[in-house]
Design an enzyme around this catalytic site. Structure first.
Site, PDB file in Angstrom:
ATOM      1  N   CYS A  55       3.748 -12.702  -3.469  1.00 17.05           N
ATOM      2  CA  CYS A  55       5.169 -12.972  -3.235  1.00 17.05           C
ATOM      3  C   CYS A  55       5.746 -13.952  -4.257  1.00 17.05           C
ATOM      4  O   CYS A  55       6.894 -14.374  -4.141  1.00 17.05           O
ATOM      5  CB  CYS A  55       5.382 -13.501  -1.819  1.00 17.05           C
ATOM      6  SG  CYS A  55       4.358 -14.918  -1.412  1.00 17.05           S
ATOM      7  N   HIS A 105      -5.562  -7.633   6.106  1.00 15.78           N
ATOM      8  CA  HIS A 105      -6.176  -6.945   4.967  1.00 15.78           C
ATOM      9  C   HIS A 105      -7.058  -7.884   4.156  1.00 15.78           C
ATOM     10  O   HIS A 105      -7.896  -7.430   3.388  1.00 15.78           O
ATOM     11  CB  HIS A 105      -5.129  -6.263   4.083  1.00 15.78           C
ATOM     12  CG  HIS A 105      -4.394  -7.161   3.151  1.00 15.78           C
ATOM     13  ND1 HIS A 105      -3.188  -7.745   3.470  1.00 15.78           N
ATOM     14  CD2 HIS A 105      -4.696  -7.581   1.897  1.00 15.78           C
ATOM     15  CE1 HIS A 105      -2.779  -8.491   2.454  1.00 15.78           C
ATOM     16  NE2 HIS A 105      -3.677  -8.404   1.486  1.00 15.78           N
ATOM     17  N   GLN A 163      -5.734 -16.971   3.952  1.00 15.78           N
ATOM     18  CA  GLN A 163      -6.927 -17.099   3.101  1.00 15.78           C
ATOM     19  C   GLN A 163      -8.136 -17.641   3.862  1.00 15.78           C
ATOM     20  O   GLN A 163      -9.212 -17.776   3.283  1.00 15.78           O
ATOM     21  CB  GLN A 163      -6.626 -18.003   1.902  1.00 15.78           C
ATOM     22  CG  GLN A 163      -5.640 -17.408   0.923  1.00 15.78           C
ATOM     23  CD  GLN A 163      -6.171 -16.176   0.203  1.00 15.78           C
ATOM     24  OE1 GLN A 163      -7.330 -15.805   0.288  1.00 15.78           O
ATOM     25  NE2 GLN A 163      -5.286 -15.521  -0.525  1.00 15.78           N
TER      26      GLN A 163
END
Length: 194
Positions: free
Chosen positions: A145, A25, A5
């Site tokens: 997740c 990404h 992040q």
């Protein structure tokens, strides 16, 4: 350290940790690629033993094209890091001020302008995520997740409030986010809490 992040959003001293992982990404790189930076001298044990090829850690060829794309994405992310941070901070302030006037909204966030975590009192997060998704507004209940329909571990640890943790979800912001998009989100949340 998981820096997913933060890479491309904050300036890091990569000498601060033995291992740093992140996924490109999050700053414009290819989905499905990942990076692990390890300090020299740290020994990793392979999960799968077998042939070596180019490294001792996995068999197969090094994906040069993917590595080059990661490098380019990092280069572009850091090129405008200060102006992006300033813009996203202003967008986050606009979002939070707009949220504060909506009844039943709790703001759970602290200092990262790229992520705003909120709760809608009395509505489980998965229902809010589904409702917004049906309006083509995409937010996340928790990290990809995490197990759906369970309380947010982070919100639970901070607030010690299971209801708040069950209703929390995350709004991600970037230099591509516009005020018009924030207004669409705010109007959808206003409809939801009626």
């Amino acid at each position: 350290m998981d820096a997913t992040q933060g890479v491309g959003k904050f300036n890091y001293d990569f000498n601060c940790a033995d291992l740093i992982s992140f996924t490109p990404h999050k700053f414009g790189g290819i989905i499905g690629s990942g990076v692990l930076i390890k300090r020299k001298g740290i020994v990793l044990t392979p999960l799968i033993n077998g042939g070596e090829s180019n490294t001792v850690y996995r068999s197969g060829s090094v994906p040069v094209g993917i590595i080059a794309s990661i490098y380019k994405a990092i280069e572009l992310a850091y090129k405008n890091i200060d102006s992006n941070f300033k813009y996203v901070s202003a967008i986050q302030e606009y979002l939070i001020n707009s949220l504060k006037v909506i009844d039943k909204i709790l703001i759970n966030s602290f200092s990262n302008p790229y992520i705003v975590n909120i709760s809608v009192k009395g509505i489980p997060a998965f229902k809010v995520v589904d409702y917004l998704s049906n309006k083509n507004i995409y937010v996340s209940q928790k990290s990809a997740c995490s197990i759906k329909n369970t309380p947010s571990k982070i919100i639970m640890a901070i607030y010690k409030d299971r209801n708040r943790a069950m209703t929390s979800f995350r709004i991600s912001l970037s230099e591509l986010t516009t005020k018009e998009e924030i207004d669409i989100l705010i109007n959808a949340l206003k409809e939801l809490v009626k």
